[in-house]
Each structure stands twice: as C-alpha cells, then as structure tokens.
Design a protein around this motif. Structure first.
Motif, short mmCIF file in Angstrom:
data_model
loop_
_atom_site.label_atom_id
_atom_site.label_comp_id
_atom_site.label_asym_id
_atom_site.label_seq_id
_atom_site.Cartn_x
_atom_site.Cartn_y
_atom_site.Cartn_z
N VAL A 64 -32.05 -8.84 -18.82
CA VAL A 64 -32.24 -7.55 -19.47
C VAL A 64 -32.85 -6.22 -18.48
N TYR A 65 -32.15 -5.20 -18.34
CA TYR A 65 -32.65 -4.38 -17.35
C TYR A 65 -32.78 -3.23 -18.43
N ILE A 66 -34.19 -2.64 -18.28
CA ILE A 66 -34.97 -1.58 -18.78
C ILE A 66 -34.84 -0.33 -17.97
N TYR A 67 -34.20 0.69 -18.56
CA TYR A 67 -34.21 2.02 -17.77
C TYR A 67 -35.03 2.68 -18.65
N MET B 239 -37.20 -3.94 -14.79
CA MET B 239 -36.97 -2.40 -15.10
C MET B 239 -36.33 -1.93 -13.78
N LEU B 240 -35.22 -0.92 -14.25
CA LEU B 240 -34.39 -0.56 -13.30
C LEU B 240 -34.92 0.79 -12.89
N ILE B 241 -35.10 1.00 -11.74
CA ILE B 241 -35.52 2.43 -10.99
C ILE B 241 -34.77 2.95 -9.99
N GLU B 242 -34.20 3.93 -10.21
CA GLU B 242 -33.14 4.52 -9.06
C GLU B 242 -34.05 5.50 -8.21
N THR B 243 -33.88 4.99 -6.94
CA THR B 243 -34.55 5.90 -5.92
C THR B 243 -33.34 6.35 -4.92
N GLU B 244 -33.82 7.09 -3.77
CA GLU B 244 -32.81 7.47 -2.86
C GLU B 244 -31.90 6.18 -2.11
N GLN B 245 -32.68 5.16 -2.29
CA GLN B 245 -32.03 3.90 -1.71
C GLN B 245 -31.38 3.23 -2.53
N GLY B 246 -31.11 3.67 -3.78
CA GLY B 246 -30.37 2.93 -4.73
C GLY B 246 -31.22 2.43 -5.88
N PHE B 247 -30.65 1.44 -6.74
CA PHE B 247 -31.40 0.94 -7.70
C PHE B 247 -32.37 -0.09 -7.12
N GLN B 248 -33.62 -0.05 -7.70
CA GLN B 248 -34.88 -1.02 -7.51
C GLN B 248 -35.13 -1.62 -8.70
N LYS B 249 -35.34 -2.99 -8.55
CA LYS B 249 -35.69 -4.12 -9.93
C LYS B 249 -36.99 -4.12 -9.72
N ALA C 137 -25.27 -9.17 -19.19
CA ALA C 137 -26.49 -8.51 -19.04
C ALA C 137 -26.72 -7.41 -20.03
N VAL C 138 -27.99 -7.13 -20.50
CA VAL C 138 -28.11 -5.91 -21.65
C VAL C 138 -28.91 -4.98 -21.04
N GLY C 139 -28.32 -3.62 -21.16
CA GLY C 139 -29.34 -2.44 -20.66
C GLY C 139 -29.98 -1.79 -21.81
N VAL C 140 -31.10 -1.64 -21.59
CA VAL C 140 -32.04 -0.98 -22.52
C VAL C 140 -32.46 0.42 -21.96
N ILE C 141 -32.01 1.44 -22.65
CA ILE C 141 -32.49 2.91 -22.32
C ILE C 141 -33.29 3.44 -23.38
N THR C 142 -34.78 3.26 -23.11
CA THR C 142 -35.67 3.66 -24.10
C THR C 142 -37.03 3.94 -23.26
N SER C 143 -38.18 4.29 -24.10
CA SER C 143 -39.47 4.25 -23.48
C SER C 143 -39.84 2.64 -23.16
N PRO D 63 -44.30 -5.76 -20.48
CA PRO D 63 -44.55 -4.65 -21.46
C PRO D 63 -45.89 -4.21 -21.87
N VAL D 64 -45.93 -2.71 -22.10
CA VAL D 64 -47.29 -2.46 -22.39
C VAL D 64 -47.22 -2.21 -23.83
N ASN D 65 -48.24 -2.78 -24.75
CA ASN D 65 -48.02 -2.65 -26.02
C ASN D 65 -49.36 -1.52 -26.50
N ASP D 66 -48.80 -0.51 -26.47
CA ASP D 66 -49.82 0.65 -27.19
C ASP D 66 -49.65 1.08 -28.45
N ASP D 67 -48.53 0.76 -29.15
CA ASP D 67 -48.09 0.96 -30.44
C ASP D 67 -48.16 2.30 -30.86
N LYS D 68 -47.50 3.10 -29.97
CA LYS D 68 -47.44 4.49 -30.41
C LYS D 68 -46.07 4.85 -31.01
N GLY D 69 -45.31 3.80 -31.51
CA GLY D 69 -44.32 3.91 -32.42
C GLY D 69 -42.97 4.58 -31.69
#
Lengths: 449, 84
Positions: free
Chosen positions: A169-172, B62-72, A141-147, B77-83
């Motif tokens: 793919v996991y996005i952080y 998307m991986l989010i780390e909480t007190e319970q550990g990693f949540q998926k 799996a690939v991890g991606v760290i970005t906005s 994707p939001v495409n707002d093209d801010k570069g």
C-alpha cells in the motif's frame, strides 16, 4: 381629426404581458433567495406560498409535479433558494413565480455551484459509463490518496489488512479540506500516475459537512480523476454523501472501508481458488499418468508380445490361405475366358461370306423374276399403243387418198414432190405414184391454169 | 518457465498461467514429457502464488515526492480521530 385609439380587452392586455414575460430569457429560468410565508399545501398537491425578503414579496406556486421530489418540507419562515420562471395569472392580472426546484438556503450557494458543475461536466461526457476503467481483480499494489491522519486512512488500512495483508500500500498524503485541498489532491493523482507501481487508487476522506467535503466537488479534482490512467475508486464521506468526484471516478464506494473492499480481493477467496487449481493440477497429472500406464499395459498384453511363436504360425497359416485363394482365382479367371471366346466365335460365324453369297443369289433370282415380269407388261402395253398409232396412221395415209384416184408427182429422182408447173419443162421425166404402183412419164407440154 | 524464475510474474499472471496449464493437462492430448513439464511448472506457479498470498507482513509506505523523485517512508498511522 385624431386617430381613433385601439381599445383592448383586459384579457388581451394580460395575455400580452404574459407573452412579454415568458419570452424574457432572464425570467425564463431564475433563482431567488427568500423566505416562505402564507404557505398552503393544497389537496391537489400544488403548493401556494409567498416568497419574501426584507424589502419585497412575490406570489409563488410550486406544482405537484415539481414538489414531489422536494428534498425538504417547506414551512412558514423557511429560508430557501428557489428556481423557476415568472409568468402571469391571466384571470387576476398578477404575475407569479412558478417554482420548479427549491432547497433550503444556507448551503444554498454551494448546492447551486454543485448542480451547475455537475450538469456542465455531465454534458461534456465526463461521467459517461463508457469512460470508466475497470478495477483490476488483483492489483499489484494499492495507492491511497487521503489525509495521513484520521478515520479514512485507518479504515482503509484495517480493511486491506483484513482482506489481503500481503498487498503493498502506498499512501500519498494530501489535505482533504480547506482551500489547498483541491490542488493537493490533483497533484497527488498526477504523482501516483507517474509513480506507476499501483494498479488502483483510492481517493477520499471521512465524513464531514458539505463545506468540509467541498474539495471533492471542485472541477480540477473531477478532471484529474477523469484523466487518471490508473482506475480510481472514490470514497468521500458517508453513504449519503455524493460528490462530483464520485461521478467522475471509475467506481464510487459508499465509505473508505467499502473502497478498500472493492480495491482488493479477499485473501480466503484467493486461497481457495489456488487450492482448487492445485487439486486440478494433481488430478490432471494423475489422470494423465494413469491413462498412459493403461495404454502401455494394453500394448504389453497384446498377443504379439505374449506369444510371438503363435503369432508367426498364424501368419504362416494366413499365407497358405492366401496362396490357395490366389490359385482358385486364377482358375476361375481362365474359365471365364474360354466361355467368352466360344460366344464370340458363334457370333463371328454368323457373319461368314458363303452365307452372304447364298443370300445374294436368292435375292438376285427374285429381282430377275421381277424384271421379266415388268418387261412383259411393258411390251404388252407398248404393243397396244402401237396398234392404236397404226390405226391412226392408216387413217391419215396418202395411200388411202390415192386409192380414191389421186396420184403424187415426183421429179425424176423421186426426191421432190411437184406441186406446181413452175420448174417443169416439156421433156422432163416425172414419176407418178398411184395407189398400187408407179408410172414413169414424160412431160409433153406445160400449161399453167 | 523463465518468467517464473526471474520472479517477474504477478499473482494474477501466475494464476492465469496456472489456469492454462491445468486446462491443458485436463484435456489430455499432451505427450507425457510435456505433461510432466507442465506439472512441474504448475507446482512452481502454485508455490509462487501461495507465497505471495501468505506474506504476512503488510508493506505500507508513505509516498513523498521530492526533487530526487519518489521517496518511500514507512507509514505509522496517527490516530487522532478527527473524522477526516
């Protein structure tokens, strides 16, 4: 009387001041901020100019060897940050600033921080090629760290989808600019390492100004990239943007799209690789079966299976042949024994005792002849010697003397020669030997001389 | 064989195993029974690899780390093209 003051030459003074300036540690490597004026690019390649700010000015030189790789073209009025050392031009007695590096001011302070951090981490060995971990050929799996918003994540996902749609793919999500960006990126790298399900990480963002990219030039980010157990591909900005993160990463990608390409193999490559393997598997099996089948057929076609009776007859014939051979051999061996026996007998006969006796008799005869001969010559020799001795004896014999009229007087018993009158009494009988006989005499008188 | 059945092999591991099976078969010298076993294992491996390659649905989380550990969380994707 006052001491005579020492008089210096101007040259000595200038040289002394130059030595003073050059031995000063601050003046040996100093950064100046100023504006360029009186700029001349001499045909020799050297640049002569004055650096000034609102209060002061200093004469400056940048030699050709240093200005060749100048990242910009200096002009009248350009605001710059210049690095160099201060020394004295002895002939004119003025001090000058000798520039070794220069860049436009403005982004200057950031640039300075960048260079300083870069050389510090480089000296630590943080960028060493030996530290770089290889990027796995086929990550789970690939991890991606970005906005999570913006061009970078979109480019990465599109590219991954195109090359290898099935890869997880996991996005952080992180902040990629502003003061919170660096701690957020550091936290993400640490979290991804704890999460542990990805075999490669892409860390980066899309293009921006130097200030916008700045988080990727921070020491904490560089250190957490270097410390990551999971290999990291950096993807910051555009092709021309180089950040400290790029130096610390295991692999630098020019863009986020390039990073995604480096992270996963292309699906079609894998498909054809699998296809090749499958073909080889079938072919290998076919070949193996064919080989074994041929082996079996060879065995089935062997004469033993085709004509078992013929085989038995052949074996009987072979037995007969062997029996014949055995008999022949036995005979031959017996004959050889006889011949040898005869030879030994002849040899033995030559050693019979009769033969030896005849030889001994012959030898004895020879030896006795030799002996007789030796004896005869010995006797002859002795006889001659004897005659010699007799002649000698004859010459010495008392008989010879007596024949001239001498006699020998003995006592009565003839055992003592009388040489003196002493011991002889009148009336004693003495015997006188003369040449041809003996006279028995009686002593009438004894008279000494 | 067991490691295939419990589905623990990664694509790369399965490919490596397939590689070594093919080499063994090509070198001859294996008894027929072994060759058949190897072939069957090889076929299983190639099906496994194939299915891994052909999973069409991309799994992006998307991986989010909480007190319970990693949540998926499913990533949209939001495409707002801010570069960024």
């Amino acid at each position: 009387m006052a001491n005579q003051p020492r008089i210096f030459s101007i040259k000595e003074l200038n040289r002394y001041i130059r030595m003073k300036l050059e031995s000063d540690s601050l003046l040996g490597d100093i950064w100046l901020r100023g504006e360029i004026s009186n700029f001349t690019h001499h045909s020799s390649g050297h640049m002569y100019f004055t650096l000034k700010d609102k209060d002061s000015r200093v004469k400056s030189i940048m030699f050709a060897s240093h200005n060749q790789r100048l990242p910009f073209i200096p002009k009248e009025g350009t605001k710059v940050l210049a690095r160099g050392n201060v020394s004295v031009y002895e002939r004119d007695g003025n001090y000058q600033f000798y520039v070794t590096a220069m860049q436009p001011d403005g982004i200057g302070s950031l640039y300075l921080a960048f260079e300083q951090l870069k050389s510090k981490l480089d000296a630590e060995g943080l960028f060493d090629a030996a530290r770089k971990r290889p990027i796995p050929a086929h990550p789970r799996a690939v991890g991606v760290i970005t906005s999570p918003t913006g061009a970078a994540v979109r480019d990465i996902l599109i590219t991954l989808q195109r090359r290898f749609p099935s890869i997880p793919v996991y996005i952080y999500p992180v902040l990629v600019q502003g003061t919170q960006a660096a701690p957020s990126i550091v936290k993400a790298i640490e979290a991804m390492n704890r999460f542990g399900e990805t075999d490669v990480l892409i860390v980066g963002r899309g293009g921006g100004s130097l200030e916008e990219l700045w988080a990727f030039n921070e020491e904490a980010v560089a250190r957490s990239i270097a410390a990551s157990v999971i290999p990291i591909i950096s993807a910051v900005g555009h092709e021309t943007d180089f950040t400290i993160a790029d130096f610390a990463a295991d692999l630098r990608a020019a863009t986020p799209t390039a990073a995604a390409e480096l992270a996963v193999p292309h699906l079609s490559e894998l498909r054809s690789r699998l296809e090749r393997q499958l073909q080889r598997l079938h072919q290998g099996m076919r070949y193996k079966l064919q080989e074994d089948r041929e082996k079996l057929q060879r065995l089935q076609r062997s004469p033993f299976f085709l004509y078992p009776r013929k085989y038995l007859l052949e074996q009987a014939e072979r037995l007969d042949r062997l029996t014949d051979k055995l008999e022949q051999r036995t005979r031959l061996t017996a004959e050889r024994g006889h011949t040898r026996l005869a030879r030994l007998r002849t040899a033995l006969a030559s050693h019979h005792p009769g033969e030896r006796a005849a030889y001994a008799a012959k030898r004895r005869e020879g030896l006795s002849k030799q002996l007789e001969h030796a004896m005869a010559s010995l006797l002859k020799e002795r006889k001659l010697a004897l005659h010699g001795t007799i002649r000698q004896l004859d010459a010495l014999s008392p008989l010879k003397v007596m024949s001239r009229g001498y006699g020998l007087v003995y006592d009565e018993n003839e055992d003592r020669l009388i040489k003196s009158v002493a011991g002889v009494e009148p009336g004693n009988i003495v015997k006188v030997k003369v040449a041809d006989g003996r006279l028995d005499c009686r002593v009438l008188d004894v008279k000494g001389d | 064989m067991d490691s295939i059945n419990n589905g623990e092999l990664s694509f790369e591991q399965a490919m490596e195993r397939l590689d070594s099976i093919v080499s063994k078969l090509e070198n001859g010298d294996v008894p027929l029974e072994t060759a058949i076993e190897l072939f069957q294992e090889g076929m299983k491996l190639s099906r496994l690899c194939g299915s891994k390659l052909e999973q069409v649905e991309q799994k992006i989380e998307m991986l989010i780390e909480t007190e319970q550990g990693f949540q998926k969380k499913t990533f949209a994707p939001v495409n707002d093209d801010k570069g960024e």
